[in-house]
Design an enzyme around this catalytic site. Structure first.
Site, short mmCIF file in Angstrom:
data_model
loop_
_atom_site.label_atom_id
_atom_site.label_comp_id
_atom_site.label_asym_id
_atom_site.label_seq_id
_atom_site.Cartn_x
_atom_site.Cartn_y
_atom_site.Cartn_z
N TRP A 130 0.80 -1.22 0.00
CA TRP A 130 0.00 0.00 0.00
C TRP A 130 0.84 1.27 0.00
CZ3 TRP A 130 1.86 2.38 4.21
CH2 TRP A 130 2.40 1.57 5.21
N ASN A 131 2.14 1.16 0.27
CA ASN A 131 2.88 2.42 0.53
C ASN A 131 3.19 3.22 -0.74
OD1 ASN A 131 4.79 0.53 -0.14
ND2 ASN A 131 6.23 1.06 1.48
N LYS A 154 -2.40 -8.34 -7.91
CA LYS A 154 -3.24 -8.11 -6.73
C LYS A 154 -2.64 -6.94 -5.96
CE LYS A 154 -3.15 -9.34 -2.52
NZ LYS A 154 -3.57 -8.02 -2.00
N PRO A 155 -3.29 -5.78 -6.06
CA PRO A 155 -2.79 -4.65 -5.28
C PRO A 155 -3.18 -4.83 -3.81
CG PRO A 155 -4.84 -4.04 -6.36
CD PRO A 155 -4.54 -5.46 -6.78
N GLY A 207 6.59 -6.49 -0.53
CA GLY A 207 5.88 -6.47 0.74
C GLY A 207 6.80 -6.96 1.84
N SER A 208 6.20 -7.51 2.87
CA SER A 208 7.00 -7.89 4.04
C SER A 208 7.80 -9.16 3.79
CB SER A 208 6.07 -8.09 5.24
OG SER A 208 5.15 -9.11 4.94
N GLU A 229 10.85 -8.11 -3.44
CA GLU A 229 11.31 -6.82 -2.89
C GLU A 229 10.71 -6.74 -1.49
OE1 GLU A 229 13.27 -4.83 -4.47
OE2 GLU A 229 12.91 -4.92 -6.61
N LEU A 230 11.53 -7.00 -0.47
CA LEU A 230 10.97 -7.21 0.87
C LEU A 230 11.39 -6.10 1.84
CD1 LEU A 230 11.55 -11.07 0.89
CD2 LEU A 230 9.59 -9.79 0.02
N CYS A 263 10.19 1.13 2.57
CA CYS A 263 11.16 0.06 2.83
C CYS A 263 12.59 0.57 2.87
CB CYS A 263 11.02 -1.01 1.76
SG CYS A 263 11.13 -0.33 0.10
N GLU A 360 11.69 -2.93 11.47
CA GLU A 360 11.35 -1.90 10.51
C GLU A 360 10.31 -0.98 11.17
OE1 GLU A 360 9.71 -3.70 7.03
OE2 GLU A 360 10.73 -2.31 5.72
P1 NAD Z 1 2.48 -7.15 3.51
O1 NAD Z 1 3.49 -8.19 3.24
O2 NAD Z 1 1.59 -7.34 4.68
O3 NAD Z 1 1.50 -6.96 2.27
C1 NAD Z 1 2.01 -6.78 0.97
C2 NAD Z 1 1.02 -7.39 -0.01
O4 NAD Z 1 0.93 -8.79 0.25
C3 NAD Z 1 -0.40 -6.84 0.13
O5 NAD Z 1 -0.98 -6.76 -1.15
C4 NAD Z 1 -1.10 -7.89 0.96
O6 NAD Z 1 -2.49 -7.93 0.73
C5 NAD Z 1 -0.43 -9.15 0.46
N1 NAD Z 1 -0.47 -10.27 1.39
C6 NAD Z 1 -0.53 -10.27 2.74
N2 NAD Z 1 -0.54 -11.50 3.21
C7 NAD Z 1 -0.48 -12.35 2.16
C8 NAD Z 1 -0.44 -13.77 2.01
N3 NAD Z 1 -0.46 -14.58 3.06
N4 NAD Z 1 -0.36 -14.26 0.75
C9 NAD Z 1 -0.32 -13.45 -0.31
N5 NAD Z 1 -0.35 -12.11 -0.23
C10 NAD Z 1 -0.43 -11.56 0.99
O7 NAD Z 1 3.25 -5.78 3.59
P2 NAD Z 1 2.63 -4.32 3.76
O8 NAD Z 1 2.37 -4.09 5.19
O9 NAD Z 1 1.51 -4.08 2.82
O10 NAD Z 1 3.85 -3.44 3.24
C11 NAD Z 1 4.92 -3.15 4.06
C12 NAD Z 1 6.09 -4.07 3.83
O11 NAD Z 1 6.46 -4.04 2.45
C13 NAD Z 1 7.31 -3.61 4.58
O12 NAD Z 1 7.99 -4.72 5.13
C14 NAD Z 1 8.14 -2.95 3.52
O13 NAD Z 1 9.50 -2.88 3.79
C15 NAD Z 1 7.85 -3.78 2.35
N6 NAD Z 1 8.17 -3.03 1.13
C16 NAD Z 1 9.26 -3.39 0.41
C17 NAD Z 1 9.61 -2.67 -0.72
C18 NAD Z 1 10.80 -3.04 -1.54
O14 NAD Z 1 10.87 -2.63 -2.69
N7 NAD Z 1 11.75 -3.81 -1.02
C19 NAD Z 1 8.83 -1.58 -1.11
C20 NAD Z 1 7.71 -1.23 -0.35
C21 NAD Z 1 7.39 -1.99 0.78
#
Ligand code: NAD
Length: 459
Positions: A130-131, A154-155, A207-208, A229-230, A263, A360
């Site tokens: 979402w960020n 999937k956004p 994401g995470s 990209e975590l 991130c 983080e």
């Molecule tokens: P998140 O991992 O909770 O969610 C990211 C995406 O994954 C969302 O679309 C979410 O709906 C989906 N998701 C959640 N659980 C899932 C599952 N079990 N199976 C499949 N999809 C699932 O992360 P967040 O809170 O939305 O974003 C923050 C994290 O993203 C932070 O750790 C941040 O560092 C990371 N991030 C990394 C980068 C990068 O380029 N390295 C960039 C932006 C954010």
């Protein structure tokens, strides 16, 4: 339907479909059926369509920016900045589509020639956070489509409105159904459908780290290609010989972006003893001038955090750090605006054993640590499972080079606070993931290398 909430005031600003398994499966089917025709299009045709998408979105930047402010909380100035950044990927890959070059290799055998070709990896899927609701989509979709892949995305369910708007404009630009699909609903269920479908040959996830590992493990079953990209835990190192004003300005720009929910946000600020007191005083002075407010305005302001979970995490981390003896030089508590607003906070005299050094933060918090010498700071900077980005300020060329070489990160930014643009390879090492997005490295993630030996040439 999924209600989309404005983090600035808790109001519902829109809805997104909550798709069931059959609907997600239909979108995957369309992504797979569209692949043969899309992959066989001329690279120039794919590039031209992407370019139309770029032009249409560019003309309506304000519409996208306002949607983004309402569902993400970042201020309008930042939203417009993100749109420029995100559009850069469409523009870049519209051109790059024509430059997916192969190779020839001198043959090891007589009467033969060797070709190396690059073919689109296949139908692909992506999941985004979402960020950066705009840039995360364009960075993945433009690259995949340029390479000749199709993509279902999937956004984040927190910010689907920007994503669906991008899809609407993609259709207007002539990106057909199937070539770019979008699904929203239960993230875990959709993730499972993506990973379990053998026709999807690549998954790109931002994401995470925790979710990245789940997806990587599930994708391992069919050995899909992946870009991950975590999370990050970026060190920001300020050496005695740094230009103090530049370092402070770089730190504020990097840290306050998206209220610290990035991130690549500086997460551990290491300042050398000789400059420590002056640097900390300058940071406090500048951060004290930063405004916190609702985002629908041109001036830069720090907005709310994304949701209650993110807010509670910041509150708890700062409270724990205070209890463990840190000095709170500024902020340190929820903002008077209430809701999800948190005060820009400066904490000093921290140590690496505190939870805040290992987590983080994802909030407007400046945790400042003291260090003695280069060897010590390199060791401390590397003492994390993450390896996304590191920042360092020094005027000494040798030291700058050594830091860039010795710090374990996918990206090292010297004497600057800004990282991303379409022309550079963005990505991490260690548990920050693997693969790169942006630049020509990014498109390589969406192709398969094929070795062709053509024998019997003279018979
Ligand atoms: P998140 O991992 O909770 O969610 C990211 C995406 O994954 C969302 O679309 C979410 O709906 C989906 N998701 C959640 N659980 C899932 C599952 N079990 N199976 C499949 N999809 C699932 O992360 P967040 O809170 O939305 O974003 C923050 C994290 O993203 C932070 O750790 C941040 O560092 C990371 N991030 C990394 C980068 C990068 O380029 N390295 C960039 C932006 C954010």
């Amino acid at each position: 339907m999924i209600n989309v909430i404005n983090p600035a005031d808790g109001s519902v600003v829109g809805q997104a479909p909550e798709m069931d398994a059959a609907q997600v499966k239909t979108a995957i089917d369309r992504t797979c059926s569209a692949f043969p025709a899309w992959s066989r299009k001329l690279a120039k045709e794919r590039g031209d369509i992407l370019r139309r998408w770029f032009d249409l979105v560019k003309a309506d930047k304000q519409i996208f920016a306002e949607i983004m402010v309402s569902e993400n909380g970042k201020c309008l100035a930042e939203a417009l900045g993100e749109i420029d950044y995100g559009l850069g990927f469409i523009e870049w890959y519209a051109e790059e589509a024509k430059r997916v070059y192969g190779d020839t290799i001198p043959s090891h055998a007589g009467n033969a020639a060797i070709l190396v070709t690059k073919e689109p990896a296949g139908p692909t899927a992506a999941i985004t956070p979402w960020n950066f609701p705009f840039m995360m989509i364009t960075r993945k979709v433009a690259t995949a489509l340029a390479a000749g892949c199709t993509m279902v995305i999937k956004p984040s369910e927190e910010t689907p409105l920007t994503a669906y708007k991008l899809l609407e404009y993609a259709r207007k630009a002539g990106i057909p159904e199937g070539v770019f699909e979008m699904v929203t609903g239960n993230p875990q269920a959709i993730g499972t459908l993506f990973t379990q479908d053998d026709r999807i040959r690549k998954i790109s996830f931002t994401g995470s780290t925790a979710v990245g590992k789940l997806l990587a493990a599930a994708s391992g079953r069919a050995l899909k290609k992946m870009t991950l990209e975590l999370g990050g835990n970026a060190p920001f190192i300020v050496c005695d010989d740094a230009d103090l004003d530049q370092a402070v300005a770089g730190l504020l720009a990097a840290k306050l972006r998206n209220s610290g929910q990035v991130c690549i946000s500086p997460n551990r600020i290491y300042v050398q003893e000789g400059i420590y007191d002056r640097f900390v005083a300058a940071v406090v002075e500048k951060v004290a001038q930063v405004r916190v407010d609702h985002g629908m305005q041109q001036a830069f302001v720090v907005g709310p955090l994304i949701n209650q979970t993110g807010f509670d995490k910041v509150v708890q981390l700062v409270d724990d750090t205070k209890r463990q003896g840190a000095s709170v030089l500024l902020g340190g508590k929820p903002h008077a605006l209430g809701g999800l607003f948190y005060e820009p906070t400066v904490l000093s005299e921290l140590n690496d054993d505190m939870a805040i050094a290992k987590t983080e933060i994802f909030g407007p918090v400046f945790p400042i640590y003291r260090f003695r010498d280069e060897a010590e700071v390199v060791e401390r900077a590397n003492n994390t499972e993450y390896g996304l980005v590191a920042y360092a300020y020094t005027r000494d060329v040798g030291r700058a080079f050594r830091l860039s070489r010795d710090i374990q990160a996918g990206m090292v930014i010297l004497n600057a606070g800004s990282v991303g643009t379409a022309s550079v390879p963005f990505g991490g090492v260690k548990q920050s993931g693997y693969g790169r997005e942006g630049s020509y490295y990014g498109i390589e993630e969406y192709v398969e290398v094929k070795y062709v030996l053509m024998g019997g040439l003279d018979t």
